[in-house]
Design an enzyme around this catalytic site. Structure first.
Site, PDB file in Angstrom:
ATOM      1  N   LYS A 189      64.351   5.063  44.090  1.00 19.52           N
ATOM      2  CA  LYS A 189      64.130   3.385  44.572  1.00 19.52           C
ATOM      3  C   LYS A 189      63.079   3.004  46.087  1.00 19.52           C
ATOM      4  CE  LYS A 189      67.566   1.556  47.694  1.00 19.52           C
ATOM      5  NZ  LYS A 189      66.417  -0.079  48.200  1.00 19.52           N
ATOM      6  N   GLY A 242      64.359   6.906  56.157  1.00 17.03           N
ATOM      7  CA  GLY A 242      64.765   5.541  56.454  1.00 17.03           C
ATOM      8  C   GLY A 242      65.915   5.680  58.050  1.00 17.03           C
ATOM      9  N   SER A 243      66.050   4.749  58.011  1.00 23.75           N
ATOM     10  CA  SER A 243      67.065   4.678  59.739  1.00 23.75           C
ATOM     11  C   SER A 243      68.027   6.329  60.410  1.00 23.75           C
ATOM     12  CB  SER A 243      67.393   3.413  60.092  1.00 23.75           C
ATOM     13  OG  SER A 243      68.835   3.044  59.304  1.00 23.75           O
ATOM     14  N   THR A 244      68.546   6.520  60.618  1.00 27.01           N
ATOM     15  CA  THR A 244      69.187   7.130  61.099  1.00 27.01           C
ATOM     16  C   THR A 244      70.740   6.939  61.095  1.00 27.01           C
ATOM     17  OG1 THR A 244      67.822   8.099  62.748  1.00 27.01           O
ATOM     18  CG2 THR A 244      70.302   8.690  62.925  1.00 27.01           C
ATOM     19  N   GLY A 247      70.410   6.997  56.949  1.00 30.58           N
ATOM     20  CA  GLY A 247      70.805   8.688  56.560  1.00 30.58           C
ATOM     21  C   GLY A 247      72.240   9.084  56.644  1.00 30.58           C
ATOM     22  N   GLU A 264      65.027  12.013  56.481  1.00 28.62           N
ATOM     23  CA  GLU A 264      63.318  12.028  57.785  1.00 28.62           C
ATOM     24  C   GLU A 264      64.143  10.689  58.040  1.00 28.62           C
ATOM     25  OE1 GLU A 264      60.936  13.925  57.728  1.00 28.62           O
ATOM     26  OE2 GLU A 264      61.867  14.895  56.291  1.00 28.62           O
ATOM     27  N   CYS A 298      57.404   5.447  62.157  1.00 29.15           N
ATOM     28  CA  CYS A 298      58.941   6.567  62.995  1.00 29.15           C
ATOM     29  C   CYS A 298      58.253   7.640  63.216  1.00 29.15           C
ATOM     30  CB  CYS A 298      59.460   7.574  61.236  1.00 29.15           C
ATOM     31  SG  CYS A 298      57.936   8.897  60.467  1.00 29.15           S
ATOM     32  N   GLU A 396      64.683   2.874  69.007  1.00 26.76           N
ATOM     33  CA  GLU A 396      63.735   2.921  68.939  1.00 26.76           C
ATOM     34  C   GLU A 396      63.375   1.444  68.673  1.00 26.76           C
ATOM     35  OE1 GLU A 396      64.253   4.061  63.992  1.00 26.76           O
ATOM     36  OE2 GLU A 396      62.371   5.093  63.835  1.00 26.76           O
TER      37      GLU A 396
HETATM   38  P1  NAD Z   1      66.931   1.551  56.072  1.00 30.73           P
HETATM   39  O1  NAD Z   1      67.728   3.361  56.613  1.00 30.73           O
HETATM   40  O2  NAD Z   1      67.557   0.248  56.365  1.00 30.73           O
HETATM   41  O3  NAD Z   1      66.832   1.912  54.964  1.00 30.73           O
HETATM   42  C1  NAD Z   1      65.970   2.997  53.766  1.00 30.73           C
HETATM   43  C2  NAD Z   1      66.097   2.652  52.584  1.00 30.73           C
HETATM   44  O4  NAD Z   1      67.215   3.061  52.113  1.00 30.73           O
HETATM   45  C3  NAD Z   1      66.002   1.274  51.419  1.00 30.73           C
HETATM   46  O5  NAD Z   1      65.415   1.472  49.991  1.00 30.73           O
HETATM   47  C4  NAD Z   1      67.020   0.838  51.531  1.00 30.73           C
HETATM   48  O6  NAD Z   1      67.396   0.497  50.648  1.00 30.73           O
HETATM   49  C5  NAD Z   1      68.207   2.031  51.595  1.00 30.73           C
HETATM   50  N1  NAD Z   1      69.074   1.835  52.165  1.00 30.73           N
HETATM   51  C6  NAD Z   1      69.663   0.859  52.876  1.00 30.73           C
HETATM   52  N2  NAD Z   1      71.070   0.903  52.525  1.00 30.73           N
HETATM   53  C7  NAD Z   1      71.205   1.811  52.194  1.00 30.73           C
HETATM   54  C8  NAD Z   1      72.570   2.149  51.608  1.00 30.73           C
HETATM   55  N3  NAD Z   1      73.982   2.065  52.274  1.00 30.73           N
HETATM   56  N4  NAD Z   1      72.483   3.613  50.793  1.00 30.73           N
HETATM   57  C9  NAD Z   1      71.526   4.391  50.458  1.00 30.73           C
HETATM   58  N5  NAD Z   1      70.432   3.374  50.575  1.00 30.73           N
HETATM   59  C10 NAD Z   1      70.227   2.804  51.364  1.00 30.73           C
HETATM   60  O7  NAD Z   1      65.007   2.004  56.990  1.00 30.73           O
HETATM   61  P2  NAD Z   1      63.932   1.043  57.209  1.00 30.73           P
HETATM   62  O8  NAD Z   1      64.240  -0.308  57.951  1.00 30.73           O
HETATM   63  O9  NAD Z   1      63.787   0.283  56.083  1.00 30.73           O
HETATM   64  O10 NAD Z   1      63.070   1.882  57.762  1.00 30.73           O
HETATM   65  C11 NAD Z   1      62.924   1.865  58.723  1.00 30.73           C
HETATM   66  C12 NAD Z   1      63.167   3.403  59.387  1.00 30.73           C
HETATM   67  O11 NAD Z   1      62.767   4.331  58.255  1.00 30.73           O
HETATM   68  C13 NAD Z   1      63.348   3.571  60.882  1.00 30.73           C
HETATM   69  O12 NAD Z   1      64.334   3.760  61.695  1.00 30.73           O
HETATM   70  C14 NAD Z   1      62.581   4.733  60.927  1.00 30.73           C
HETATM   71  O13 NAD Z   1      62.218   5.101  61.287  1.00 30.73           O
HETATM   72  C15 NAD Z   1      62.448   5.412  59.346  1.00 30.73           C
HETATM   73  N6  NAD Z   1      60.677   6.393  58.899  1.00 30.73           N
HETATM   74  C16 NAD Z   1      61.653   8.086  58.872  1.00 30.73           C
HETATM   75  C17 NAD Z   1      59.996   8.506  58.455  1.00 30.73           C
HETATM   76  C18 NAD Z   1      60.291   9.569  58.648  1.00 30.73           C
HETATM   77  O14 NAD Z   1      59.472  10.387  58.162  1.00 30.73           O
HETATM   78  N7  NAD Z   1      60.981  10.326  59.226  1.00 30.73           N
HETATM   79  C19 NAD Z   1      59.380   7.696  58.361  1.00 30.73           C
HETATM   80  C20 NAD Z   1      59.398   6.338  58.188  1.00 30.73           C
HETATM   81  C21 NAD Z   1      60.609   5.967  58.450  1.00 30.73           C
END
Ligand code: NAD
Length: 502
Positions: A189, A242-244, A247, A264, A298, A396
């Site tokens: 996804k 994605g976001s902490t 996560g 990550e 990130c 962040e």
């Molecule tokens: P996000 O956490 O909002 O979303 C990430 C993914 O998770 C999306 O596909 C989203 O639809 C999905 N998601 C949202 N709610 C969910 C849930 N309840 N259950 C399962 N999946 C869900 O993050 P974002 O705004 O898309 O991305 C930015 C974040 O990603 C920043 O915090 C950034 O630091 C982090 N990031 C980390 C790395 C790394 O390698 N450490 C790389 C890129 C981005």
């Protein structure tokens, strides 16, 4: 004054329409709802998707389960899986311009950068293909005459792969080829904001001859599709970027059925600079680290921790260089900073800036939205006089914003660097290798760059300490992450009886 590149409206533009990929078929969603994505730089709709729901997620998981339990993929030779992954890499290379343009239109990132990301992703697929042939266990011939121990590495099973919007094609490429190399099947996804290039990846994998159900791709929101993918009992592992915050939620969901998780997450990465550093090189790396991908990264080097004796000079030199950074239309090959992903996200960045000013930080450059006629943009921004306890020094911001802090001693620099919840990456700059290595050992971060910033290679593991994540991607162990360990304990010759002596 920022160098601005005004975006042009997309003339004669055809909106791309996508279905979802389940069990080798391109299908509509159970509810037939449609999601639209507009270019953040042009304000025009660029893609339309079938929106998946929990019903579609369950169908996709069932397909991946069948493909794993009964299909050929986990049973192929490593060499056969490698051949298919390499074929997919070749097809990606052939469609690189299309993939880059889709990522640019949906994420707002500059096209020259997007092309670099696709080339980097192709390289990762080829690296994973090589590793597919080297996944192996071990044997113990040291357990006495009566025992031979064989340790197998088996594919873990069905993997849910969930990715964010900031590096759409690159991040799925840090996960999927390694899962495939191990013999796993997957439900993927992408972010609902930037799904197009991942769906084209689905086309590429089908063209390469991947069996049905091995990779399934759904577009939808986190709540509707992501959550079922993290809860379902038939999923064996979750690989999430994605976001902490999300996560942590993912880990909680995974705990219900004790799935393996790889996370990550966010970062707030320091660059520590000593007075003997090569400042010409550092200034370039500071501008790159802060404003690359509009700071929506990130790994952004968003916390500059400068020795007090050089801080004023460094801030004024970074500001001079940052003024020359070309910000605007991401389709212009010369643009370096593109659009901000959504209006809501721009408002969040501006809120951080207002709060920082209220807390006593000084605006050394930029400081707000740029009106370029279309889309949403922000000028590269530098905040000085930031103190370690301020939100802009700890959280962040995820925008083109550098926060400048100062230090006197190496110990103080290390304390500031380690004083936050994140630990993804860090940079240290000094001509004295003792400084670099001491900081390199003491900073709690998954990657420490020395006299450089944000370089990388598929061979080098990547991931975070503390609340920046769990596990590592890339590197030679990346395929093993998608494997279970099984022991075969083999008896040789007559057994010594337990109940009745023989
Ligand atoms: P996000 O956490 O909002 O979303 C990430 C993914 O998770 C999306 O596909 C989203 O639809 C999905 N998601 C949202 N709610 C969910 C849930 N309840 N259950 C399962 N999946 C869900 O993050 P974002 O705004 O898309 O991305 C930015 C974040 O990603 C920043 O915090 C950034 O630091 C982090 N990031 C980390 C790395 C790394 O390698 N450490 C790389 C890129 C981005």
């Amino acid at each position: 004054m920022t160098v601005m590149v005004r975006p042009q409206a997309l003339a004669d533009f055809t909106v791309r329409e996508f279905k979802m990929l389940i069990d080798g078929q391109w299908t509509n969603g159970a509810e037939g709802r449609v999601l639209e994505r507009s270019s953040p730089a042009h304000g025009q709709v660029v893609s339309r998707y079938q929106a998946a729901t929990a019903t579609d997620a369950h169908r996709a998981i069932a397909a991946a389960r069948r493909a794993f339990d009964d299909g050929p993929w986990p049973r192929l030779k490593g060499a056969e899986r490698a051949a298919l992954i390499n074929k997919a890499a070749d097809l990606m290379e052939g469609r690189a311009d299309e993939l880059a343009r889709l990522d640019t239109l949906e994420s707002g990132k500059p096209i020259s950068q997007a092309k670099g990301e696709i080339a980097g992703a192709v390289d990762i697929w080829r690296y994973a293909a090589a590793l597919a042939r080297d996944l192996h266990g071990e044997s113990y011939n040291t357990l006495g005459d009566g025992t031979l121990g064989v340790v197998l590495r088996e594919p873990i099973g069905v993997v849910s792969i969930i990715t964010p919007w900031n590096f759409p094609f690159l991040i799925v490429s840090q996960k999927l080829p390694f899962a495939l190399a191990a013999g796993c099947t997957a439900v993927v996804k992408p972010s609902e904001l930037t799904s197009a290039s991942t769906l084209v990846l689905g086309e590429i994998l089908m063209d390469a001859g991947l069996p049905p159900g091995v990779v399934n791709i759904l577009v939808g929101t986190g709540a509707e599709v992501g959550a079922p993918m993290t809860l379902h009992a038939d999923v064996d592992m979750i690989s999430f970027t994605g976001s902490t915050l999300v996560g942590k939620l993912t880990m909680t969901n995974a705990a219900q059925t004790l799935k393996k998780v790889s996370l990550e997450l966010g970062g707030k990465n320091p660059q520590i600079v000593f007075p003997d550093a090569n400042l010409d090189e550092f200034i370039d790396a500071a501008v790159f680290g802060g404003f690359f991908n509009a700071g929506e990264c990130c790994n952004a080097g968003s916390r500059l921790i400068l020795h007090r004796s050089i801080a004023d000079e460094v801030v004024s030199r970074i500001s001079e260089v940052a003024k020359a950074v070309r910000t605007g239309d991401p389709l212009d090959p010369a643009t370096q900073v593109g659009a901000i992903i959504t209006p809501q996200h721009l408002a969040k960045i501006e809120k951080y800036l207002a709060e920082a000013s209220g807390d006593g930080a000084t605006l050394a450059l930029g400081g707000g939205a740029l009106d370029l006629g279309l889309g949403q943009f922000m000028s590269p921004t530098i905040l000085s006089n930031v103190r370690p306890e301020m939100a802009v020094a700890r959280e962040e911001v995820f925008g083109p914003v550098l926060s400048v802090l100062t230090f006197e001693t190496l110990e103080e620099a290390t304390t500031i660097a380690n004083s936050i919840d994140y630990g993804l990456s860090a940079g240290v700059w000094s001509a004295n290798m003792d400084n670099c290595l001491t900081i390199g050992r003491r900073v709690r971060a998954g990657t420490v760059w020395m006299n450089t910033f944000m370089d990388g290679a598929p061979e080098l593991p990547f991931g975070g300490y503390r609340q920046s994540g769990l596990g590592r991607e890339l590197g030679r162990h990346a395929v093993e992450d998608y494997a279970e360990t099984k022991t075969l304990n083999i008896h040789i010759g007559p057994r010594t009886g337990w109940w009745m002596p023989r």
